[in-house]
Design an enzyme around this catalytic site. Structure first.
Site, PDB file in Angstrom:
ATOM      1  N   CYS A 173       0.815  -1.224   0.000  1.00 19.86           N
ATOM      2  CA  CYS A 173       0.000   0.000   0.000  1.00 19.86           C
ATOM      3  C   CYS A 173       0.844   1.267   0.000  1.00 19.86           C
ATOM      4  O   CYS A 173       0.293   2.363  -0.135  1.00 19.86           O
ATOM      5  CB  CYS A 173      -0.945  -0.009   1.187  1.00 19.86           C
TER       6      CYS A 173
HETATM    7  C1  LIG Z   1     -11.135  -5.741   8.224  1.00 22.81           C
HETATM    8  C2  LIG Z   1     -11.932  -4.853   9.176  1.00 22.81           C
HETATM    9  C3  LIG Z   1     -12.847  -3.928   8.379  1.00 22.81           C
HETATM   10  C4  LIG Z   1     -12.808  -5.747  10.058  1.00 22.81           C
HETATM   11  O1  LIG Z   1     -13.479  -4.956  11.015  1.00 22.81           O
HETATM   12  P1  LIG Z   1     -13.497  -5.397  12.563  1.00 22.81           P
HETATM   13  O2  LIG Z   1     -14.353  -4.457  13.289  1.00 22.81           O
HETATM   14  O3  LIG Z   1     -12.084  -5.528  12.993  1.00 22.81           O
HETATM   15  O4  LIG Z   1     -14.253  -6.761  12.511  1.00 22.81           O
HETATM   16  P2  LIG Z   1     -13.759  -8.220  12.970  1.00 22.81           P
HETATM   17  O5  LIG Z   1     -12.900  -8.804  11.900  1.00 22.81           O
HETATM   18  O6  LIG Z   1     -13.198  -8.172  14.342  1.00 22.81           O
HETATM   19  O7  LIG Z   1     -15.150  -8.948  13.004  1.00 22.81           O
HETATM   20  C5  LIG Z   1     -16.193  -8.613  13.925  1.00 22.81           C
HETATM   21  C6  LIG Z   1     -17.333  -9.605  13.770  1.00 22.81           C
HETATM   22  O8  LIG Z   1     -17.991  -9.380  12.524  1.00 22.81           O
HETATM   23  C7  LIG Z   1     -18.004 -10.576  11.763  1.00 22.81           C
HETATM   24  N1  LIG Z   1     -17.871 -10.268  10.347  1.00 22.81           N
HETATM   25  C8  LIG Z   1     -16.737 -10.221   9.592  1.00 22.81           C
HETATM   26  N2  LIG Z   1     -17.032  -9.920   8.323  1.00 22.81           N
HETATM   27  C9  LIG Z   1     -18.368  -9.742   8.267  1.00 22.81           C
HETATM   28  C10 LIG Z   1     -19.254  -9.427   7.223  1.00 22.81           C
HETATM   29  N3  LIG Z   1     -18.834  -9.207   5.981  1.00 22.81           N
HETATM   30  N4  LIG Z   1     -20.575  -9.312   7.528  1.00 22.81           N
HETATM   31  C11 LIG Z   1     -21.027  -9.534   8.779  1.00 22.81           C
HETATM   32  N5  LIG Z   1     -20.222  -9.845   9.808  1.00 22.81           N
HETATM   33  C12 LIG Z   1     -18.908  -9.952   9.553  1.00 22.81           C
HETATM   34  C13 LIG Z   1     -16.829 -11.376  12.281  1.00 22.81           C
HETATM   35  O9  LIG Z   1     -16.974 -12.744  12.015  1.00 22.81           O
HETATM   36  C14 LIG Z   1     -16.858 -11.041  13.753  1.00 22.81           C
HETATM   37  O10 LIG Z   1     -17.826 -11.824  14.366  1.00 22.81           O
HETATM   38  P3  LIG Z   1     -17.615 -12.365  15.884  1.00 22.81           P
HETATM   39  O11 LIG Z   1     -17.532 -11.119  16.726  1.00 22.81           O
HETATM   40  O12 LIG Z   1     -18.827 -13.177  16.131  1.00 22.81           O
HETATM   41  O13 LIG Z   1     -16.343 -13.140  15.869  1.00 22.81           O
HETATM   42  C15 LIG Z   1     -11.018  -4.009  10.049  1.00 22.81           C
HETATM   43  O14 LIG Z   1     -10.363  -4.806  11.008  1.00 22.81           O
HETATM   44  C16 LIG Z   1      -9.937  -3.273   9.263  1.00 22.81           C
HETATM   45  O15 LIG Z   1     -10.196  -2.647   8.254  1.00 22.81           O
HETATM   46  N6  LIG Z   1      -8.723  -3.290   9.777  1.00 22.81           N
HETATM   47  C17 LIG Z   1      -7.610  -2.602   9.159  1.00 22.81           C
HETATM   48  C18 LIG Z   1      -7.110  -3.417   8.054  1.00 22.81           C
HETATM   49  C19 LIG Z   1      -6.325  -2.624   7.088  1.00 22.81           C
HETATM   50  O16 LIG Z   1      -6.503  -1.470   6.901  1.00 22.81           O
HETATM   51  N7  LIG Z   1      -5.406  -3.276   6.435  1.00 22.81           N
HETATM   52  C20 LIG Z   1      -4.611  -2.648   5.497  1.00 22.81           C
HETATM   53  C21 LIG Z   1      -4.848  -3.279   4.203  1.00 22.81           C
HETATM   54  S1  LIG Z   1      -3.918  -2.432   3.062  1.00 22.81           S
END
Ligand SMILES: CC(C)(COP(=O)(O)OP(=O)(O)OC[C@H]1O[C@@H](n2cnc3c(N)ncnc32)[C@H](O)[C@@H]1OP(=O)(O)O)[C@@H](O)C(=O)NCCC(=O)NCCS
Length: 383
Positions: free
Chosen positions: A164
Protein backbone atom coordinates in the site's frame (compact mmCIF):
# COMPACT_ATOMS: atom_id res chain seq x y z
CA UNK A 1 15.76 10.11 5.33
CA UNK A 2 17.06 11.89 2.26
CA UNK A 3 16.56 15.59 1.93
CA UNK A 4 16.40 17.55 -1.33
CA UNK A 5 19.92 18.84 -0.85
CA UNK A 6 20.88 19.89 -4.36
CA UNK A 7 17.64 20.28 -6.25
CA UNK A 8 14.09 21.29 -5.54
CA UNK A 9 11.76 18.54 -6.69
CA UNK A 10 8.05 19.01 -7.25
CA UNK A 11 4.89 17.04 -7.94
CA UNK A 12 3.54 18.93 -10.95
CA UNK A 13 0.62 16.77 -12.03
CA UNK A 14 -1.58 13.88 -10.93
CA UNK A 15 -4.09 11.74 -12.80
CA UNK A 16 -6.78 9.24 -11.88
CA UNK A 17 -8.33 6.38 -13.82
CA UNK A 18 -11.72 5.28 -12.46
CA UNK A 19 -12.83 1.77 -13.59
CA UNK A 20 -16.21 1.47 -15.36
CA UNK A 21 -18.18 -0.66 -12.85
CA UNK A 22 -19.41 1.00 -9.65
CA UNK A 23 -20.42 -1.69 -7.15
CA UNK A 24 -22.36 -0.80 -4.00
CA UNK A 25 -22.24 -2.69 -0.71
CA UNK A 26 -25.80 -3.89 -1.37
CA UNK A 27 -24.82 -5.42 -4.72
CA UNK A 28 -21.73 -7.10 -3.31
CA UNK A 29 -23.39 -8.44 -0.17
CA UNK A 30 -26.48 -9.70 -2.07
CA UNK A 31 -24.24 -11.62 -4.46
CA UNK A 32 -22.11 -13.05 -1.67
CA UNK A 33 -25.21 -14.07 0.29
CA UNK A 34 -26.77 -15.62 -2.84
CA UNK A 35 -23.64 -17.72 -3.30
CA UNK A 36 -23.51 -18.63 0.42
CA UNK A 37 -27.19 -19.69 0.50
CA UNK A 38 -26.69 -21.90 -2.56
CA UNK A 39 -23.52 -23.38 -1.05
CA UNK A 40 -25.33 -24.16 2.21
CA UNK A 41 -28.31 -25.70 0.34
CA UNK A 42 -26.05 -27.81 -1.87
CA UNK A 43 -24.09 -29.06 1.13
CA UNK A 44 -26.93 -29.31 3.66
CA UNK A 45 -26.21 -32.92 4.54
CA UNK A 46 -22.48 -32.46 5.10
CA UNK A 47 -23.17 -29.33 7.15
CA UNK A 48 -25.81 -31.18 9.18
CA UNK A 49 -23.33 -34.02 9.88
CA UNK A 50 -20.64 -31.54 10.93
CA UNK A 51 -18.37 -32.48 8.00
CA UNK A 52 -18.52 -28.99 6.51
CA UNK A 53 -18.97 -25.54 7.99
CA UNK A 54 -21.92 -23.52 6.77
CA UNK A 55 -21.03 -20.20 5.13
CA UNK A 56 -22.09 -17.22 7.26
CA UNK A 57 -24.01 -14.35 5.72
CA UNK A 58 -22.43 -10.98 5.02
CA UNK A 59 -24.17 -7.79 6.12
CA UNK A 60 -24.39 -4.33 4.51
CA UNK A 61 -24.62 -2.53 7.86
CA UNK A 62 -21.52 -4.35 9.17
CA UNK A 63 -19.48 -3.51 6.09
CA UNK A 64 -20.22 0.19 6.26
CA UNK A 65 -19.82 0.44 10.04
CA UNK A 66 -16.59 -1.63 10.23
CA UNK A 67 -14.87 -0.05 7.25
CA UNK A 68 -16.57 3.20 6.15
CA UNK A 69 -16.80 1.77 2.62
CA UNK A 70 -20.04 2.35 0.65
CA UNK A 71 -18.92 1.75 -2.93
CA UNK A 72 -15.98 0.57 -5.01
CA UNK A 73 -15.05 0.55 -8.73
CA UNK A 74 -13.96 -2.58 -10.56
CA UNK A 75 -12.70 -3.49 -14.00
CA UNK A 76 -14.79 -6.71 -14.05
CA UNK A 77 -17.54 -5.83 -11.58
CA UNK A 78 -20.31 -7.74 -13.34
CA UNK A 79 -18.45 -11.03 -12.93
CA UNK A 80 -17.62 -10.29 -9.30
CA UNK A 81 -21.30 -9.80 -8.43
CA UNK A 82 -22.43 -12.85 -10.42
CA UNK A 83 -23.20 -15.36 -7.61
CA UNK A 84 -22.18 -18.21 -9.92
CA UNK A 85 -18.69 -16.72 -10.28
CA UNK A 86 -17.93 -14.22 -7.51
CA UNK A 87 -14.53 -13.46 -9.01
CA UNK A 88 -13.07 -11.08 -11.56
CA UNK A 89 -13.31 -12.59 -15.03
CA UNK A 90 -12.38 -10.96 -18.33
CA UNK A 91 -15.19 -11.04 -20.87
CA UNK A 92 -14.96 -13.53 -23.75
CA UNK A 93 -15.05 -10.55 -26.08
CA UNK A 94 -11.70 -9.32 -24.74
CA UNK A 95 -9.79 -10.15 -27.90
CA UNK A 96 -6.33 -9.14 -26.73
CA UNK A 97 -4.27 -11.26 -24.38
CA UNK A 98 -1.99 -10.23 -21.54
CA UNK A 99 0.80 -9.43 -24.00
CA UNK A 100 -1.57 -7.57 -26.32
CA UNK A 101 -3.57 -5.09 -24.29
CA UNK A 102 -3.16 -5.68 -20.55
CA UNK A 103 -5.90 -4.25 -18.34
CA UNK A 104 -3.27 -2.37 -16.31
CA UNK A 105 -1.99 -0.66 -19.45
CA UNK A 106 -5.40 0.84 -20.20
CA UNK A 107 -5.78 1.95 -16.59
CA UNK A 108 -2.22 3.37 -16.41
CA UNK A 109 -2.47 5.31 -19.67
CA UNK A 110 -5.75 6.90 -18.58
CA UNK A 111 -4.17 8.17 -15.35
CA UNK A 112 -0.89 9.14 -17.04
CA UNK A 113 -2.53 11.32 -19.70
CA UNK A 114 -4.35 13.40 -17.10
CA UNK A 115 -1.17 13.86 -15.02
CA UNK A 116 0.83 14.88 -18.11
CA UNK A 117 -1.84 17.39 -19.10
CA UNK A 118 -1.76 18.98 -15.64
CA UNK A 119 2.04 19.19 -15.78
CA UNK A 120 1.89 20.70 -19.31
CA UNK A 121 4.16 18.04 -20.78
CA UNK A 122 4.03 15.31 -23.40
CA UNK A 123 5.55 11.83 -23.49
CA UNK A 124 8.86 12.90 -24.98
CA UNK A 125 9.47 15.26 -22.03
CA UNK A 126 9.61 12.30 -19.63
CA UNK A 127 12.86 10.39 -19.15
CA UNK A 128 11.84 7.76 -16.59
CA UNK A 129 8.66 5.72 -16.00
CA UNK A 130 8.27 3.90 -12.69
CA UNK A 131 5.33 1.50 -12.41
CA UNK A 132 5.03 1.09 -8.65
CA UNK A 133 2.04 -0.99 -7.59
CA UNK A 134 1.18 -3.58 -4.97
CA UNK A 135 -0.01 -6.00 -7.70
CA UNK A 136 1.28 -6.75 -11.17
CA UNK A 137 -0.79 -8.26 -13.94
CA UNK A 138 2.24 -10.02 -15.38
CA UNK A 139 5.89 -10.50 -14.44
CA UNK A 140 7.78 -9.76 -17.68
CA UNK A 141 8.06 -7.83 -19.89
CA UNK A 142 7.74 -4.89 -17.54
CA UNK A 143 4.45 -2.96 -17.76
CA UNK A 144 6.54 0.20 -17.28
CA UNK A 145 8.41 -0.54 -20.53
CA UNK A 146 5.08 -0.97 -22.33
CA UNK A 147 3.82 2.35 -20.94
CA UNK A 148 7.09 3.97 -22.09
CA UNK A 149 6.52 2.53 -25.55
CA UNK A 150 2.90 3.72 -25.79
CA UNK A 151 3.60 7.25 -24.50
CA UNK A 152 6.89 7.70 -26.38
CA UNK A 153 8.81 8.60 -23.23
CA UNK A 154 12.61 8.69 -23.33
CA UNK A 155 15.28 7.11 -21.12
CA UNK A 156 14.26 4.02 -19.20
CA UNK A 157 11.41 2.41 -17.24
CA UNK A 158 10.99 -0.21 -14.56
CA UNK A 159 8.45 -1.89 -12.26
CA UNK A 160 8.64 -1.88 -8.48
CA UNK A 161 6.32 -2.77 -5.58
CA UNK A 162 5.78 -1.90 -1.94
CA UNK A 163 2.22 -2.89 -0.98
CA UNK A 164 0.00 0.00 0.00
CA UNK A 165 3.02 2.31 0.08
CA UNK A 166 3.83 1.72 -3.58
CA UNK A 167 2.99 5.29 -4.65
CA UNK A 168 5.03 7.03 -1.95
CA UNK A 169 7.98 4.64 -2.34
CA UNK A 170 7.72 5.10 -6.13
CA UNK A 171 7.84 8.89 -5.80
CA UNK A 172 10.83 8.55 -3.49
CA UNK A 173 12.58 6.40 -6.13
CA UNK A 174 11.75 9.12 -8.69
CA UNK A 175 13.38 11.73 -6.43
CA UNK A 176 16.50 9.57 -6.10
CA UNK A 177 16.77 9.40 -9.89
CA UNK A 178 16.42 13.20 -10.19
CA UNK A 179 18.91 13.93 -7.39
CA UNK A 180 21.47 11.53 -8.88
CA UNK A 181 21.06 13.08 -12.34
CA UNK A 182 19.75 9.90 -13.97
CA UNK A 183 16.44 11.57 -14.85
CA UNK A 184 14.87 15.00 -14.67
CA UNK A 185 11.17 14.29 -15.19
CA UNK A 186 9.56 11.08 -13.95
CA UNK A 187 6.15 9.53 -14.50
CA UNK A 188 5.20 7.36 -11.51
CA UNK A 189 2.18 5.09 -11.94
CA UNK A 190 0.39 3.17 -9.23
CA UNK A 191 -2.11 0.91 -10.94
CA UNK A 192 -4.07 -1.27 -8.56
CA UNK A 193 -5.89 -3.85 -10.67
CA UNK A 194 -6.31 -5.71 -7.41
CA UNK A 195 -9.83 -7.21 -7.36
CA UNK A 196 -8.74 -10.40 -9.25
CA UNK A 197 -6.54 -11.15 -6.23
CA UNK A 198 -9.46 -10.97 -3.83
CA UNK A 199 -11.34 -13.97 -2.57
CA UNK A 200 -14.88 -12.66 -2.96
CA UNK A 201 -16.14 -15.84 -1.26
CA UNK A 202 -14.41 -14.80 1.97
CA UNK A 203 -16.89 -12.92 4.15
CA UNK A 204 -14.18 -11.16 6.17
CA UNK A 205 -12.52 -9.49 3.20
CA UNK A 206 -14.89 -9.62 0.18
CA UNK A 207 -15.83 -5.92 0.57
CA UNK A 208 -12.43 -4.33 1.18
CA UNK A 209 -10.85 -3.54 -2.22
CA UNK A 210 -11.58 -1.68 -5.42
CA UNK A 211 -9.53 -1.12 -8.59
CA UNK A 212 -8.02 2.27 -9.56
CA UNK A 213 -4.89 3.76 -11.14
CA UNK A 214 -3.13 7.01 -10.33
CA UNK A 215 -0.20 8.78 -11.99
CA UNK A 216 2.17 11.42 -10.67
CA UNK A 217 4.64 13.65 -12.49
CA UNK A 218 7.68 14.21 -10.28
CA UNK A 219 10.23 16.61 -11.71
CA UNK A 220 13.16 18.93 -11.19
CA UNK A 221 11.34 22.13 -10.21
CA UNK A 222 13.65 24.30 -12.31
CA UNK A 223 12.24 22.78 -15.53
CA UNK A 224 8.59 22.63 -14.42
CA UNK A 225 5.99 24.11 -16.75
CA UNK A 226 3.13 23.70 -14.28
CA UNK A 227 1.54 26.57 -12.36
CA UNK A 228 1.85 26.32 -8.52
CA UNK A 229 3.19 22.78 -8.17
CA UNK A 230 3.78 21.03 -4.85
CA UNK A 231 7.46 21.04 -3.79
CA UNK A 232 8.52 17.94 -1.84
CA UNK A 233 10.18 19.32 1.29
CA UNK A 234 11.39 15.84 2.21
CA UNK A 235 10.34 12.18 2.30
CA UNK A 236 10.63 9.49 4.96
CA UNK A 237 10.27 5.73 4.46
CA UNK A 238 9.86 2.93 7.00
CA UNK A 239 9.42 -0.86 6.82
CA UNK A 240 8.98 -3.57 9.45
CA UNK A 241 8.28 -7.19 8.38
CA UNK A 242 4.82 -8.55 9.20
CA UNK A 243 2.66 -11.37 7.77
CA UNK A 244 -0.54 -9.76 9.01
CA UNK A 245 -1.41 -8.48 5.53
CA UNK A 246 -0.62 -11.19 3.00
CA UNK A 247 -1.17 -12.55 -0.51
CA UNK A 248 0.96 -15.55 -1.50
CA UNK A 249 0.35 -15.19 -5.26
CA UNK A 250 3.62 -15.80 -7.09
CA UNK A 251 5.85 -18.35 -8.79
CA UNK A 252 5.40 -20.91 -6.00
CA UNK A 253 1.79 -21.42 -7.10
CA UNK A 254 3.07 -23.22 -10.16
CA UNK A 255 5.16 -25.59 -8.05
CA UNK A 256 2.33 -26.71 -5.79
CA UNK A 257 1.07 -30.27 -5.89
CA UNK A 258 -2.44 -30.89 -7.22
CA UNK A 259 -4.54 -29.40 -9.97
CA UNK A 260 -6.79 -27.20 -7.88
CA UNK A 261 -4.10 -24.59 -7.47
CA UNK A 262 -6.49 -21.64 -7.91
CA UNK A 263 -8.64 -22.85 -5.02
CA UNK A 264 -5.84 -22.45 -2.47
CA UNK A 265 -6.82 -19.40 -0.38
CA UNK A 266 -3.15 -18.77 0.48
CA UNK A 267 -2.64 -17.15 -2.93
CA UNK A 268 -5.37 -14.59 -2.35
CA UNK A 269 -5.41 -11.54 -0.09
CA UNK A 270 -6.05 -12.08 3.61
CA UNK A 271 -5.29 -10.13 6.75
CA UNK A 272 -5.55 -10.04 10.51
CA UNK A 273 -7.46 -6.78 10.40
CA UNK A 274 -7.60 -6.06 14.13
CA UNK A 275 -3.89 -6.74 14.63
CA UNK A 276 -3.01 -4.52 11.68
CA UNK A 277 -5.08 -1.77 13.19
CA UNK A 278 -3.42 -2.16 16.60
CA UNK A 279 0.16 -2.37 15.33
CA UNK A 280 0.21 -0.03 12.39
CA UNK A 281 -1.57 3.07 13.67
CA UNK A 282 0.87 3.82 16.53
CA UNK A 283 3.73 3.34 14.06
CA UNK A 284 2.10 5.78 11.62
CA UNK A 285 1.57 8.41 14.31
CA UNK A 286 5.17 8.09 15.45
CA UNK A 287 6.41 8.20 11.85
CA UNK A 288 4.59 11.42 10.95
CA UNK A 289 5.59 13.12 14.21
CA UNK A 290 9.26 12.19 13.65
CA UNK A 291 9.14 13.32 10.05
CA UNK A 292 7.76 16.71 11.09
CA UNK A 293 10.34 17.17 13.84
CA UNK A 294 13.15 16.19 11.41
CA UNK A 295 12.08 19.24 9.42
CA UNK A 296 11.56 21.40 12.52
CA UNK A 297 7.85 21.54 11.77
CA UNK A 298 4.88 21.16 14.11
CA UNK A 299 1.57 19.40 13.47
CA UNK A 300 0.01 22.89 13.58
CA UNK A 301 2.08 23.77 10.47
CA UNK A 302 0.10 21.18 8.48
CA UNK A 303 -2.84 22.45 6.46
CA UNK A 304 -3.90 18.91 5.54
CA UNK A 305 -3.00 15.21 5.87
CA UNK A 306 -3.66 12.98 2.88
CA UNK A 307 -3.67 9.52 4.50
CA UNK A 308 -3.78 5.97 3.13
CA UNK A 309 -7.39 4.96 2.52
CA UNK A 310 -8.09 1.51 3.98
CA UNK A 311 -10.47 1.96 6.87
CA UNK A 312 -12.30 5.02 8.21
CA UNK A 313 -11.57 4.13 11.84
CA UNK A 314 -7.83 3.90 11.16
CA UNK A 315 -7.84 7.36 9.59
CA UNK A 316 -9.99 8.85 12.34
CA UNK A 317 -7.69 7.48 15.03
CA UNK A 318 -4.50 8.59 13.27
CA UNK A 319 -6.04 12.00 12.59
CA UNK A 320 -7.27 12.42 16.17
CA UNK A 321 -3.92 11.44 17.73
CA UNK A 322 -1.93 13.64 15.39
CA UNK A 323 -4.14 16.71 15.21
CA UNK A 324 -5.42 16.54 18.78
CA UNK A 325 -8.98 16.88 17.46
CA UNK A 326 -11.48 15.01 15.31
CA UNK A 327 -10.26 15.09 11.68
CA UNK A 328 -12.61 16.65 9.10
CA UNK A 329 -12.90 16.37 5.33
CA UNK A 330 -10.81 19.55 5.26
CA UNK A 331 -7.95 18.41 7.53
CA UNK A 332 -7.87 14.73 6.44
CA UNK A 333 -10.06 14.02 3.41
CA UNK A 334 -11.72 10.61 2.95
CA UNK A 335 -12.22 8.94 -0.44
CA UNK A 336 -12.53 5.32 0.72
CA UNK A 337 -16.31 5.66 1.07
CA UNK A 338 -16.52 5.93 -2.74
CA UNK A 339 -13.39 3.99 -3.84
CA UNK A 340 -12.90 1.42 -0.99
CA UNK A 341 -9.31 0.39 -0.33
CA UNK A 342 -7.36 0.84 -3.57
CA UNK A 343 -4.03 -0.21 -1.98
CA UNK A 344 -1.20 2.14 -3.05
CA UNK A 345 -3.48 4.38 -5.10
CA UNK A 346 -5.80 5.61 -2.31
CA UNK A 347 -3.53 8.21 -0.75
CA UNK A 348 -2.93 9.80 -4.15
CA UNK A 349 -6.64 9.75 -5.03
CA UNK A 350 -7.15 11.80 -1.84
CA UNK A 351 -4.32 14.19 -2.88
CA UNK A 352 -5.60 14.39 -6.47
CA UNK A 353 -9.15 15.28 -5.46
CA UNK A 354 -8.42 17.49 -2.46
CA UNK A 355 -5.59 19.90 -3.15
CA UNK A 356 -6.97 22.59 -5.48
CA UNK A 357 -7.74 24.88 -2.53
CA UNK A 358 -4.12 24.92 -1.28
CA UNK A 359 -2.55 28.38 -1.20
CA UNK A 360 1.13 29.07 -1.92
CA UNK A 361 3.21 28.39 1.21
CA UNK A 362 0.73 25.93 2.74
CA UNK A 363 2.17 22.58 3.84
CA UNK A 364 0.63 19.11 3.92
CA UNK A 365 1.71 15.50 4.39
CA UNK A 366 1.01 12.59 2.04
CA UNK A 367 1.26 9.40 4.14
CA UNK A 368 0.68 5.80 3.05
CA UNK A 369 0.77 2.69 5.24
CA UNK A 370 0.04 -0.99 4.84
CA UNK A 371 1.53 -4.33 3.85
CA UNK A 372 5.17 -4.93 4.59
CA UNK A 373 4.54 -3.29 7.03
CA UNK A 374 5.44 -0.14 5.14
CA UNK A 375 4.97 3.57 5.82
CA UNK A 376 5.93 6.32 3.38
CA UNK A 377 5.47 10.07 3.88
CA UNK A 378 6.16 13.14 1.77
CA UNK A 379 5.96 16.63 3.23
CA UNK A 380 4.81 18.94 0.46
CA UNK A 381 4.45 22.71 0.11
CA UNK A 382 2.49 24.54 -2.54
CA UNK A 383 4.73 27.05 -4.30
C1 LIG B 1 -11.13 -5.74 8.22
C2 LIG B 1 -11.93 -4.85 9.18
C3 LIG B 1 -12.85 -3.93 8.38
C4 LIG B 1 -12.81 -5.75 10.06
O1 LIG B 1 -13.48 -4.96 11.02
P1 LIG B 1 -13.50 -5.40 12.56
O2 LIG B 1 -14.35 -4.46 13.29
O3 LIG B 1 -12.08 -5.53 12.99
O4 LIG B 1 -14.25 -6.76 12.51
P2 LIG B 1 -13.76 -8.22 12.97
O5 LIG B 1 -12.90 -8.80 11.90
O6 LIG B 1 -13.20 -8.17 14.34
O7 LIG B 1 -15.15 -8.95 13.00
C5 LIG B 1 -16.19 -8.61 13.92
C6 LIG B 1 -17.33 -9.61 13.77
O8 LIG B 1 -17.99 -9.38 12.52
C7 LIG B 1 -18.00 -10.58 11.76
N1 LIG B 1 -17.87 -10.27 10.35
C8 LIG B 1 -16.74 -10.22 9.59
N2 LIG B 1 -17.03 -9.92 8.32
C9 LIG B 1 -18.37 -9.74 8.27
C10 LIG B 1 -19.25 -9.43 7.22
N3 LIG B 1 -18.83 -9.21 5.98
N4 LIG B 1 -20.58 -9.31 7.53
C11 LIG B 1 -21.03 -9.53 8.78
N5 LIG B 1 -20.22 -9.85 9.81
C12 LIG B 1 -18.91 -9.95 9.55
C13 LIG B 1 -16.83 -11.38 12.28
O9 LIG B 1 -16.97 -12.74 12.02
C14 LIG B 1 -16.86 -11.04 13.75
O10 LIG B 1 -17.83 -11.82 14.37
P3 LIG B 1 -17.61 -12.37 15.88
O11 LIG B 1 -17.53 -11.12 16.73
O12 LIG B 1 -18.83 -13.18 16.13
O13 LIG B 1 -16.34 -13.14 15.87
C15 LIG B 1 -11.02 -4.01 10.05
O14 LIG B 1 -10.36 -4.81 11.01
C16 LIG B 1 -9.94 -3.27 9.26
O15 LIG B 1 -10.20 -2.65 8.25
N6 LIG B 1 -8.72 -3.29 9.78
C17 LIG B 1 -7.61 -2.60 9.16
C18 LIG B 1 -7.11 -3.42 8.05
C19 LIG B 1 -6.33 -2.62 7.09
O16 LIG B 1 -6.50 -1.47 6.90
N7 LIG B 1 -5.41 -3.28 6.43
C20 LIG B 1 -4.61 -2.65 5.50
C21 LIG B 1 -4.85 -3.28 4.20
S1 LIG B 1 -3.92 -2.43 3.06
Amino acid sequence: MTKNIEKNIAITGTGLFVPPCAISNEQLVNSYNGYAEQFNADNAEAIENGDLEAMEMSDVAFVEKASGIKNRYMMEGEAVIDPALLRARLSKEADDDIYGEPVSLKMSLGAAREAMEQANISGEDIDLVIFSSSVWERIVPSIACEIQNKLGTKGFAYDMAMGCSSATFGMSAAMDAIISGMASRVLVITCEYITPLMNHRDRDSHFIFGDAAVAMIVEDESISQAPNPFRVISRKLFTDFSKNIRAGFGTRMMAEEGDDVMENPDWRFSQSGRTVFRELIPAVINHVKTHLSDEELEVSDLRRMWLHQANIHMNQMAGRKLLGEEPTMDTSPVILDEFANTAGAGVIIAFHKHRADFKPGEVGVICSFGAGYSIGSLLVKRI
